[in-house]
Design an enzyme around this catalytic site. Structure first.
Site, PDB file in Angstrom:
ATOM      1  N   ASP A   1       1.083  -1.113  -0.019  1.00 57.73           N
ATOM      2  CA  ASP A   1       0.138  -0.071   0.153  1.00 57.73           C
ATOM      3  C   ASP A   1       0.866   1.373  -0.004  1.00 57.73           C
ATOM      4  O   ASP A   1       1.686   1.476   0.918  1.00 57.73           O
ATOM      5  CB  ASP A   1      -0.923  -0.170   1.442  1.00 57.73           C
ATOM      6  CG  ASP A   1      -1.540   1.076   1.383  1.00 57.73           C
ATOM      7  OD1 ASP A   1      -1.796   1.992   0.476  1.00 57.73           O
ATOM      8  OD2 ASP A   1      -1.954   1.461   2.642  1.00 57.73           O
TER       9      ASP A   1
ATOM     10  N   ASP B   1      -3.935   3.790   2.821  1.00 56.87           N
ATOM     11  CA  ASP B   1      -5.486   3.735   2.937  1.00 56.87           C
ATOM     12  C   ASP B   1      -5.822   2.199   3.426  1.00 56.87           C
ATOM     13  O   ASP B   1      -6.930   2.074   3.397  1.00 56.87           O
ATOM     14  CB  ASP B   1      -6.254   4.066   1.569  1.00 56.87           C
ATOM     15  CG  ASP B   1      -5.932   3.121   0.284  1.00 56.87           C
ATOM     16  OD1 ASP B   1      -5.024   2.180   0.514  1.00 56.87           O
ATOM     17  OD2 ASP B   1      -6.793   3.384  -0.729  1.00 56.87           O
TER      18      ASP B   1
ATOM     19  N   ASP C   1      -1.848  -1.401  -3.744  1.00 58.78           N
ATOM     20  CA  ASP C   1      -2.155  -0.549  -5.098  1.00 58.78           C
ATOM     21  C   ASP C   1      -0.888  -0.650  -5.980  1.00 58.78           C
ATOM     22  O   ASP C   1       0.034  -1.341  -5.799  1.00 58.78           O
ATOM     23  CB  ASP C   1      -2.480   0.951  -4.707  1.00 58.78           C
ATOM     24  CG  ASP C   1      -1.267   1.522  -3.753  1.00 58.78           C
ATOM     25  OD1 ASP C   1      -0.200   1.177  -3.876  1.00 58.78           O
ATOM     26  OD2 ASP C   1      -1.830   2.240  -2.732  1.00 58.78           O
TER      27      ASP C   1
ATOM     28  N   ASP D   1      -5.534 -10.779 -14.822  1.00 56.31           N
ATOM     29  CA  ASP D   1      -6.707 -11.866 -14.799  1.00 56.31           C
ATOM     30  C   ASP D   1      -7.870 -11.542 -15.392  1.00 56.31           C
ATOM     31  O   ASP D   1      -8.233 -10.294 -15.845  1.00 56.31           O
ATOM     32  CB  ASP D   1      -6.997 -11.481 -13.195  1.00 56.31           C
ATOM     33  CG  ASP D   1      -7.563 -12.973 -12.468  1.00 56.31           C
ATOM     34  OD1 ASP D   1      -8.349 -13.549 -12.998  1.00 56.31           O
ATOM     35  OD2 ASP D   1      -6.882 -13.366 -11.295  1.00 56.31           O
TER      36      ASP D   1
ATOM     37  N   ASP E   1     -10.348 -16.713 -15.345  1.00 59.14           N
ATOM     38  CA  ASP E   1     -11.112 -17.079 -14.030  1.00 59.14           C
ATOM     39  C   ASP E   1     -11.918 -18.077 -14.565  1.00 59.14           C
ATOM     40  O   ASP E   1     -12.958 -18.027 -15.476  1.00 59.14           O
ATOM     41  CB  ASP E   1     -11.631 -15.922 -13.719  1.00 59.14           C
ATOM     42  CG  ASP E   1     -12.270 -16.067 -12.295  1.00 59.14           C
ATOM     43  OD1 ASP E   1     -11.317 -16.325 -11.178  1.00 59.14           O
ATOM     44  OD2 ASP E   1     -13.421 -15.758 -11.983  1.00 59.14           O
TER      45      ASP E   1
ATOM     46  N   GLU F   1      -8.131 -21.196 -15.324  1.00 61.41           N
ATOM     47  CA  GLU F   1      -8.471 -21.969 -14.146  1.00 61.41           C
ATOM     48  C   GLU F   1      -9.646 -22.689 -14.500  1.00 61.41           C
ATOM     49  O   GLU F   1     -10.726 -22.163 -14.722  1.00 61.41           O
ATOM     50  CB  GLU F   1      -8.926 -20.862 -13.011  1.00 61.41           C
ATOM     51  CG  GLU F   1      -9.107 -21.466 -11.681  1.00 61.41           C
ATOM     52  CD  GLU F   1     -10.091 -20.329 -10.806  1.00 61.41           C
ATOM     53  OE1 GLU F   1     -10.084 -20.708  -9.716  1.00 61.41           O
ATOM     54  OE2 GLU F   1     -10.720 -19.700 -11.222  1.00 61.41           O
TER      55      GLU F   1
ATOM     56  N   HIS G   1      -4.675 -16.977  -4.312  1.00 63.05           N
ATOM     57  CA  HIS G   1      -5.268 -16.355  -3.446  1.00 63.05           C
ATOM     58  C   HIS G   1      -6.708 -17.082  -2.790  1.00 63.05           C
ATOM     59  O   HIS G   1      -7.399 -16.482  -2.137  1.00 63.05           O
ATOM     60  CB  HIS G   1      -5.843 -15.098  -4.122  1.00 63.05           C
ATOM     61  CG  HIS G   1      -6.727 -15.473  -5.053  1.00 63.05           C
ATOM     62  ND1 HIS G   1      -6.111 -15.911  -6.266  1.00 63.05           N
ATOM     63  CD2 HIS G   1      -8.198 -15.125  -5.369  1.00 63.05           C
ATOM     64  CE1 HIS G   1      -7.186 -16.116  -7.265  1.00 63.05           C
ATOM     65  NE2 HIS G   1      -8.437 -15.699  -6.730  1.00 63.05           N
ATOM     66  N   ASP G   2      -6.829 -18.215  -3.444  1.00 63.09           N
ATOM     67  CA  ASP G   2      -7.969 -19.194  -2.681  1.00 63.09           C
ATOM     68  C   ASP G   2      -7.601 -20.361  -1.914  1.00 63.09           C
ATOM     69  O   ASP G   2      -8.327 -21.014  -1.523  1.00 63.09           O
ATOM     70  CB  ASP G   2      -8.898 -19.701  -4.025  1.00 63.09           C
ATOM     71  CG  ASP G   2      -9.375 -18.670  -4.999  1.00 63.09           C
ATOM     72  OD1 ASP G   2      -9.716 -17.398  -4.647  1.00 63.09           O
ATOM     73  OD2 ASP G   2      -9.451 -18.846  -6.128  1.00 63.09           O
TER      74      ASP G   2
END
Ligand code: GLC
Length: 568
Positions: free
Chosen positions: A21, A25, A29, A98, A206, A264, A336-337
């Protein structure tokens, strides 16, 4: 550059909201990624894959896209994106995006138009259906099919305005696009060409094996104890999937070079994957299959199952053999899953974390296929010590928890035990950069808590420490670049019935490798057939250089790679 450059490549996945970041915030990013490109260049990876950075209501952390041709303001702008792309290319790396086109956000203008009226020109861009015959629209059980959504609840949302339902395999804010409609497909291809023209190097697609549905949409099988049916037979690997991917290839990729495409595909079989990745069929370069990350999943989703190593070997061995001649594997433990692999198939205790993280990396990277490293995996980052449901942010965890408790009679503890071990938020805690507040991820309050173990596990310390997981991953990546046998060689599984050791050989021409990983906290002697013949072989790499591996006795969590010439 040959069109199979990616056989030698290693891909690194960035989950932008949790990477770095730059503006305090609490949300990662693009500028944060730019600031850390040297970490990735030093690691030696060839390709970066960015999880979605497009404008999005963030219902599923960006996998719900409301504009495919722009950048989410939380993450930056198109100008900053171009700067990032230049920085990536300057360092000799590539960048893939993605591509989330099984569904859009319900706030995408396509859907707003589709939803507006039954006779809207875009009505048919999504899956609108009337209530089940003879049932009152909007009442329980009147949904057009009995399918459950992946995130809990039914896969259909009733829309008061027109009195019909729309399909959403994921959240109600992720309506499924209707790929039967050629206008939808052309709109997607146009968007993809726009990104390639901008300079991106390919796509991670995806849940791409869900874009073709069986028409008419069939009811699914309802199993005891679940509130909704598993509809996957109606949309996984559907009847027109190959046709769509071949059309996409012609419309988007044909004639362009140096790209990478990976689809995927939850539930894909080896035979289907072979068709998808056969270069002569012009579909995609490789798929993400799920069998090996479902290896510790039993029939009851809310009962933790321990990994059986023989099962894992049978699965990965089957994939290696199935794609040996035609097609290509991708190799991953994490994304990330998925929960963190060192906490899942390794041992994240202080005593064994480093060794087991390195062992797991060795076994994976020495398979035939293209390895993927998920942010923090190169540090041996672990699962998070979640307490109650209030600690979770993931829409999947929250939705499944609600359904299990309210409709399926499960207890909070039963469900939490599984979410703590397997929940997706384990992968999504902020990247651990250094020992300063919030692990150096942010000067503000992170959107998801930092793992309290960051003083012990962080990039800054590991870059200074030659024995770190980071430097070991560097060596694994460099080895793939240097040794053609790793990228191109054949694969032979050894010791299929051994519950403790994962062992295999690789061979290309006159080079042969022996790879062994000890999946236990005890020393284990490898009973391979011609053990003695390996005694003179070169020890190419081990994670425990101090431990003796004489006569192929492996120390706890040790991995070894031996090399010799063939025939010896
Ligand atoms: C894929 C993504 C996952 C997302 C889902 C819906 O499985 O990896 O994060 O929730 O698709 O887009």
């Amino acid at each position: 550059m040959t069109e199979t450059w990616w056989k030698k490549a290693v891909v690194y996945q960035i989950y932008p909201r949790s990477f770095a970041d730059s503006d305090g915030d609490g949300m990662g990013d693009l500028r944060g990624i730019i600031d850390h490109l040297d970490h990735l260049a030093e690691l030696g990876v060839d390709v970066l894959w960015l999880s979605p950075i497009y404008p999005s209501p963030q219902d599923d952390n960006g996998y719900d896209i409301s504009d495919y041709q722009n950048i989410e303001p939380l993450f930056g702008s198109l100008e900053i994106f171009d700067e990032l792309l230049t920085g990536v290319h300057q360092r000799g790396m590539k960048l893939i995006m993605d591509l989330v086109v099984n569904h859009s956000s319900d706030e995408h203008e396509w859907f707003l138009e589709s939803r507006a009226a039954k006779d809207s020109p875009k009505r048919d861009w999504y899956w609108w259906r009337a209530a089940r015959d003879g049932m009152a629209p909007g009442t329980p059980g009147a949904e057009p099919t009995n399918w459950g959504s992946v995130f809990g609840g039914p896969a259909w949302e009733f829309d008061e305005k027109t009195g019909e339902y729309y399909l959403h395999l994921f959240s109600r804010k992720q309506p499924d696009l209707n790929w039967e409609n050629p206008e939808v497909r052309q709109a997607v291809y146009t968007m993809m060409r726009w990104w390639l023209d901008r300079g991106v190097d390919g796509f991670r697609m995806d849940v791409i094996n869900m874009i073709s549905k069986v028409v008419p949409l069939p009811d699914g099988r309802l199993s005891a104890g679940s509130a909704y049916a598993d509809g996957s037979a109606g949309f996984v690997g559907g009847p027109r999937l190959h046709e769509y991917l071949q059309e996409m290839y012609r419309e988007v990729f044909e004639g362009r070079e140096g790209l990478l495409t990976v689809g995927e595909m939850p539930g894909v079989t080896v035979d289907e994957a072979k068709l998808h990745t056969d270069p002569d069929r012009h579909e995609i370069d490789m798929v993400f299959q799920f069998d090996h990350v479902w290896a510790d999943r039993g029939p009851d989703p809310w009962l933790l199952q321990k990994l059986q190593l023989t099962n894992l070997k049978a699965i990965l061995g089957r994939w290696q053999a199935g794609l040996a001649e035609v097609g290509w594997n991708s190799l991953y433990w994490n994304n990330h899953d998925q929960p963190r692999i060192v906490s899942r198939y390794g041992d994240d205790s202080p005593e064994h974390r480093v060794a087991s993280a390195k062992m797991l990396g060795t076994v994976l990277h020495l398979h035939r296929g293209t390895p993927y490293v998920y942010q923090g995996e190169e540090l041996g980052m672990t699962n998070y010590p979640f307490g109650g449901i209030a600690d979770f942010r993931d829409i999947e965890a929250l939705g499944q928890y609600k359904q299990a408790l309210e409709l399926e009679g499960r207890t909070p503890e039963e469900v939490l035990t599984v979410l703590r071990a397997r929940g997706r938020d384990n992968a999504r805690t902020p990247m651990q950069w250094d020992t300063t507040a919030q692990a150096g991820f942010s000067t503000g309050t992170p959107w998801l808590a930092v793992n309290p173990n960051y003083p012990q596990i962080n990039a800054a310390d590991q870059r200074q420490d030659p024995d770190s997981v980071f430097h070991y991953y560097r060596q694994l990546i460099a080895l793939r670049h240097r040794e053609p046998v790793i990228a191109e060689g054949d694969f032979t599984m050894l010791l299929p019935n051994d519950e403790r050791l994962y062992a295999f050989t690789r061979r290309l021409g006159d080079t042969e490798l022996l790879v062994i990983g000890n999946f236990t906290g005890e020393s284990v002697q490898a009973e391979i057939e011609d053990a003695a013949s390996w005694s003179g072989a070169e020890l190419l790499l081990t994670n425990l250089p101090g431990a003796s591996s004489s006569a192929l006795t492996l120390a706890p969590w040790q991995a070894v790679i031996y090399k010799r010439s063939y025939p010896h």
